[in-house]
Each structure stands twice: as C-alpha cells, then as structure tokens.
Write a protein that holds these residues in place. Structure first.
Motif, PDB file in Angstrom:
ATOM      1  N   GLY A  10       0.821  -1.203   0.000  1.00 25.27           N
ATOM      2  CA  GLY A  10       0.000   0.000   0.000  1.00 25.27           C
ATOM      3  C   GLY A  10       0.855   1.254   0.000  1.00 25.27           C
ATOM      4  O   GLY A  10       2.079   1.207   0.176  1.00 25.27           O
ATOM      5  N   PRO A  11       0.225   2.399  -0.196  1.00 23.97           N
ATOM      6  CA  PRO A  11       0.993   3.658  -0.192  1.00 23.97           C
ATOM      7  C   PRO A  11       1.492   3.990   1.208  1.00 23.97           C
ATOM      8  O   PRO A  11       0.924   3.563   2.220  1.00 23.97           O
ATOM      9  CB  PRO A  11      -0.034   4.678  -0.689  1.00 23.97           C
ATOM     10  CG  PRO A  11      -1.357   4.094  -0.328  1.00 23.97           C
ATOM     11  CD  PRO A  11      -1.200   2.609  -0.460  1.00 23.97           C
ATOM     12  N   GLU A  12       2.556   4.767   1.260  1.00 23.60           N
ATOM     13  CA  GLU A  12       3.108   5.149   2.549  1.00 23.60           C
ATOM     14  C   GLU A  12       2.198   6.128   3.278  1.00 23.60           C
ATOM     15  O   GLU A  12       2.138   6.125   4.513  1.00 23.60           O
ATOM     16  CB  GLU A  12       4.492   5.777   2.347  1.00 23.60           C
ATOM     17  CG  GLU A  12       5.511   4.798   1.760  1.00 23.60           C
ATOM     18  CD  GLU A  12       6.862   5.451   1.573  1.00 23.60           C
ATOM     19  OE1 GLU A  12       6.975   6.663   1.874  1.00 23.60           O
ATOM     20  OE2 GLU A  12       7.801   4.758   1.150  1.00 23.60           O
ATOM     21  N   GLU A  13       1.506   6.984   2.543  1.00 19.67           N
ATOM     22  CA  GLU A  13       0.609   7.956   3.160  1.00 19.67           C
ATOM     23  C   GLU A  13      -0.802   7.730   2.631  1.00 19.67           C
ATOM     24  O   GLU A  13      -0.991   7.316   1.487  1.00 19.67           O
ATOM     25  CB  GLU A  13       1.065   9.382   2.840  1.00 19.67           C
ATOM     26  CG  GLU A  13       2.445   9.719   3.391  1.00 19.67           C
ATOM     27  CD  GLU A  13       2.846  11.142   3.047  1.00 19.67           C
ATOM     28  OE1 GLU A  13       2.048  11.824   2.362  1.00 19.67           O
ATOM     29  OE2 GLU A  13       3.937  11.568   3.460  1.00 19.67           O
ATOM     30  N   THR A  14      -1.789   7.994   3.455  1.00 20.72           N
ATOM     31  CA  THR A  14      -3.184   7.845   3.068  1.00 20.72           C
ATOM     32  C   THR A  14      -3.888   9.189   3.138  1.00 20.72           C
ATOM     33  O   THR A  14      -3.489  10.078   3.894  1.00 20.72           O
ATOM     34  CB  THR A  14      -3.898   6.847   3.984  1.00 20.72           C
ATOM     35  OG1 THR A  14      -3.830   7.313   5.337  1.00 20.72           O
ATOM     36  CG2 THR A  14      -3.264   5.472   3.880  1.00 20.72           C
ATOM     37  N   GLN A  15      -4.920   9.311   2.339  1.00 16.97           N
ATOM     38  CA  GLN A  15      -5.730  10.521   2.322  1.00 16.97           C
ATOM     39  C   GLN A  15      -7.198  10.130   2.416  1.00 16.97           C
ATOM     40  O   GLN A  15      -7.613   9.107   1.866  1.00 16.97           O
ATOM     41  CB  GLN A  15      -5.498  11.321   1.032  1.00 16.97           C
ATOM     42  CG  GLN A  15      -4.069  11.845   0.894  1.00 16.97           C
ATOM     43  CD  GLN A  15      -3.867  12.609  -0.384  1.00 16.97           C
ATOM     44  OE1 GLN A  15      -4.761  12.672  -1.217  1.00 16.97           O
ATOM     45  NE2 GLN A  15      -2.690  13.184  -0.540  1.00 16.97           N
ATOM     46  N   PRO A  16      -8.000  10.924   3.103  1.00 14.26           N
ATOM     47  CA  PRO A  16      -9.431  10.581   3.226  1.00 14.26           C
ATOM     48  C   PRO A  16     -10.151  10.740   1.898  1.00 14.26           C
ATOM     49  O   PRO A  16      -9.766  11.550   1.047  1.00 14.26           O
ATOM     50  CB  PRO A  16      -9.942  11.601   4.260  1.00 14.26           C
ATOM     51  CG  PRO A  16      -8.991  12.759   4.153  1.00 14.26           C
ATOM     52  CD  PRO A  16      -7.655  12.149   3.818  1.00 14.26           C
ATOM     53  N   ILE A  17     -11.203   9.959   1.695  1.00 16.52           N
ATOM     54  CA  ILE A  17     -12.001  10.031   0.473  1.00 16.52           C
ATOM     55  C   ILE A  17     -12.856  11.288   0.504  1.00 16.52           C
ATOM     56  O   ILE A  17     -13.543  11.560   1.497  1.00 16.52           O
ATOM     57  CB  ILE A  17     -12.889   8.782   0.328  1.00 16.52           C
ATOM     58  CG1 ILE A  17     -12.017   7.525   0.262  1.00 16.52           C
ATOM     59  CG2 ILE A  17     -13.772   8.888  -0.903  1.00 16.52           C
ATOM     60  CD1 ILE A  17     -12.806   6.246   0.228  1.00 16.52           C
TER      61      ILE A  17
END
Length: 270
Positions: A10-17
């Motif tokens: 998965g990506p290192e950083e996540t962002q809210p939808i």
C-alpha cells in the motif's frame, strides 16, 4: 524469510475520500449556478472555416464548452475492393486530454465511441449520400473544453462543417440538450448539472434524473436523432422533448448567420 510477491504494498501515506455533497439545482434567487434561468441557453459563438487544411470545418463555443470539427471528403475509400452505391459516413469524436476535470486518455474510450456513432446517425439523414457513390466522408471532432452539452454541440459543429465543405445536404442539423432533475427542466446543462451532483430541494422523494438530446432539421421540421438517458414517464418525455425542440429553433439563427458569413467570405475572395 521468503517474500510474498502476490501482496501489493500500500501507499506510505493515506488521504481521506472526498465525497462531493449534493447541491441545490436552483439557488434561492431563482437562478442556476451560472446565473441563468432554467430555460436560458448560454451565449453561442460559431465560426466556419477554422481549419484551412480540411474540406470543411467549424468551431463552436458554448460558454466554456469549446469544440472544433473538421470534415474531409468525399474521397476514395480506404478499402477499394468494397463497392457502395452511397457514400460512407464515418466520425471520430475525441475529448482532448485536458478538456475535462479528470485527464482523458489518448485512446478512444466507450463514451467517445458512442458519441461518434450518434453523430453519424444524426447526420446520415441530412447528407445527400446518394450523390457520392464509391466514396467516404470523414468527420473528426475534438472537444477542447467540456462544460456540458457536448453531444448536442458536436452535432451542430459537424453539420456546420459539412455545409462549409460544399457537400449537398437536405438541411442542417441543430442539437440541443436538456437535463431533468425531478420536476426541474434545465436546458443547455453545464457539466456540474450533467454529473448528477445537484438536487431539487422542493421534492422530498427520490429525485429522478434524466438527460435528453435532440437533433432537429429546422427547415424540414424533422428530428434526425433523439437520445435519452434516465427514467421518465410519457407526459414528461413529451414535454422536455418539446422544450429541446424549442431550444434548437432558438439556436438555428446563430447557425444560419455563421454559414451566411462564411458564404460571403468565399464570394468576396472569388
């Protein structure tokens, strides 16, 4: 320790939808989001002869919707072995990669192929294809900027380009689109209105959305294409179809003036 190569990292950083909230189609002042009334069409600009290398061409601006079209032919078909008593009409409609909010691909997708087929179906009854046997007419449409009513504007632009090329026609095809949101009928919708992010606050039940596009032959008073997406009853369908036809009649003087100016330019050169 062996590595599981089937697992996707998965990506290192996540962002809210980000969920876009529904907005009212009509503002409290009784106007739409671009300060138009429900039955008001955006200012339209047409120019024929925009592409010098093409047999006929046209450029249309409908506020922020910008479309350019080029017509090539009649010319010898690519498949010389195939004989046809009538001319073969082909169309390729393509959105520029920068024309929409989301970047479009370079390869023609399903929506572009569907629009291309609809343009051909709308223009085949207009052109005297029986006058050009063993030939083909190619139409290339590029959407430079998409802000709604693309299909209707593409039909109008292609019709102007064909008339500019000198190909014999019965009439010009004028397109108009309408968006139905509940009991609201928004003529010449923008991309915001077409994407379905607007609602009708006056209705508590589930709002039914529908799109309808009509291509009219004004001089012959005939419809060459009618495309509807959504669910509507018979009475609503008849009403919004009549509203679209009235919109086509209001657009026709702009198309007529554009072709008249183009004819005057050609006459002055000769």
């Amino acid at each position: 320790m062996p590595i599981d190569r089937n697992r996707i990292a998965g990506p290192e950083e996540t962002q809210p939808i980000e969920i876009q909230e529904s907005q009212p189609a009509i503002l409290p002042n009784g106007c739409r989001h671009d300060d138009r009334k429900m039955d008001q069409i955006r200012p339209m600009f047409c120019r024929a002869g925009a592409i010098s290398q093409a047999t006929g061409s046209a450029y249309i601006e409908l506020a922020n919707t910008k479309i350019i079209c080029g017509v090539y032919g009649p010319r010898e078909p690519a498949n010389k072995q195939e004989f046809s008593i009538k001319a073969k009409l082909s169309c390729e409609l393509k959105f520029a990669t920068f024309s929409c909010h989301r970047r479009r691909g370079h390869i023609q997708d399903s929506q572009e192929k569907e629009y291309s087929q609809i343009v051909v179906q709308a223009l085949e009854p207009v052109i005297r294809i029986d006058k050009y046997p063993k030939s083909q007419i190619d139409i290339f449409i590029t959407v430079l900027q998409n802000d709604g009513s693309v299909l209707a504007s593409a039909i109008t632009a292609a019709s102007i380009a064909i008339a500019d090329s000198g190909i014999e026609m019965f009439d010009v095809a004028v397109g108009c689109c309408l968006r139905r949101i509940g009991n609201l009928s928004l003529i010449d919708p923008t991309s915001l209105e077409e994407e379905g992010h607007l609602n009708n606050e006056s209705e508590d039940d589930v709002v039914v959305n529908a799109n309808i596009t009509v291509a009219l032959l004004p001089s012959l008073n005939q419809v060459s294409a009618l495309i509807m997406n959504g669910e509507l009853d018979a009475d609503s369908t008849q009403k919004i179809t009549n509203d679209c036809l009235e919109g086509c009649i209001r657009i026709y003087p702009v198309v007529k003036e554009c072709l008249t100016k183009r004819l005057q330019e050609k006459a002055s050169r000769n």
